[in-house]
Design a protein around this motif. Structure first.
Motif, PDB file in Angstrom:
ATOM      1  N   SER A  31      -1.066  -3.480   2.868  1.00  0.00           N
ATOM      2  CA  SER A  31      -2.125  -2.734   2.182  1.00  0.00           C
ATOM      3  C   SER A  31      -3.509  -3.249   2.570  1.00  0.00           C
ATOM      4  O   SER A  31      -4.418  -2.452   2.817  1.00  0.00           O
ATOM      5  CB  SER A  31      -1.951  -2.831   0.672  1.00  0.00           C
ATOM      6  N   LEU A  32      -3.665  -4.559   2.632  1.00  0.00           N
ATOM      7  CA  LEU A  32      -4.953  -5.131   3.028  1.00  0.00           C
ATOM      8  C   LEU A  32      -5.287  -4.789   4.475  1.00  0.00           C
ATOM      9  O   LEU A  32      -6.427  -4.461   4.794  1.00  0.00           O
ATOM     10  CB  LEU A  32      -4.946  -6.648   2.840  1.00  0.00           C
ATOM     11  N   GLY A  33      -4.294  -4.843   5.347  1.00  0.00           N
ATOM     12  CA  GLY A  33      -4.515  -4.494   6.744  1.00  0.00           C
ATOM     13  C   GLY A  33      -4.937  -3.041   6.900  1.00  0.00           C
ATOM     14  O   GLY A  33      -5.849  -2.725   7.662  1.00  0.00           O
ATOM     15  N   ASP A  34      -4.267  -2.144   6.170  1.00  0.00           N
ATOM     16  CA  ASP A  34      -4.633  -0.724   6.211  1.00  0.00           C
ATOM     17  C   ASP A  34      -6.046  -0.510   5.683  1.00  0.00           C
ATOM     18  O   ASP A  34      -6.819   0.266   6.251  1.00  0.00           O
ATOM     19  CB  ASP A  34      -3.642   0.117   5.402  1.00  0.00           C
ATOM     20  N   ALA A  35      -6.379  -1.196   4.600  1.00  0.00           N
ATOM     21  CA  ALA A  35      -7.706  -1.046   4.006  1.00  0.00           C
ATOM     22  C   ALA A  35      -8.794  -1.518   4.974  1.00  0.00           C
ATOM     23  O   ALA A  35      -9.812  -0.841   5.153  1.00  0.00           O
ATOM     24  CB  ALA A  35      -7.792  -1.823   2.692  1.00  0.00           C
ATOM     25  N   PHE A  36      -8.579  -2.676   5.609  1.00  0.00           N
ATOM     26  CA  PHE A  36      -9.566  -3.175   6.568  1.00  0.00           C
ATOM     27  C   PHE A  36      -9.670  -2.249   7.772  1.00  0.00           C
ATOM     28  O   PHE A  36     -10.761  -2.018   8.302  1.00  0.00           O
ATOM     29  CB  PHE A  36      -9.224  -4.592   7.021  1.00  0.00           C
ATOM     30  N   GLY A  37      -8.539  -1.726   8.214  1.00  0.00           N
ATOM     31  CA  GLY A  37      -8.556  -0.801   9.349  1.00  0.00           C
ATOM     32  C   GLY A  37      -9.328   0.461   9.033  1.00  0.00           C
ATOM     33  O   GLY A  37     -10.136   0.930   9.849  1.00  0.00           O
TER      34      GLY A  37
END
Length: 63
Positions: A31-37
Motif C-alpha cells: 500500500s505504501l509503495g502504491d501510494a508513493f508511486g
C-alpha cells in the motif's frame, strides 16, 4: 535531526512487526509503495503541465 542508522531501522521494523504482525506487513508495504508511486506520477504530471504552460507563455510574449 540526525540520520537513521541500521540499529534505528531495525528497532522501527521490530516495533512495526509487534504492532501489525507478520501477516499484515506485506500488505502495508504494498500500500505504501502504491501510494508513493501514485504521488510521484501526479507530481511529474503537474511538473510537465507547468513546463508546458511556461513555454506557451514565453511563445506568446515573443509574438
Amino acid at each position: 535531526m540526525g540520520r537513521l542508522g541500521p540499529m534505528e531501522l531495525v528497532l522501527i521494523l521490530a516495533i512495526a512487526l509487534i504492532i501489525f504482525g507478520p501477516a499484515k506487513l506485506p500488505e502495508i508495504g504494498k500500500s505504501l509503495g502504491d501510494a508513493f508511486g501514485n504521488f510521484k506520477k501526479q507530481a511529474n504530471k503537474v511538473t510537465e503541465e507547468i513546463k508546458i504552460d511556461m513555454s506557451d507563455n514565453g511563445e506568446e510574449k515573443k509574438s
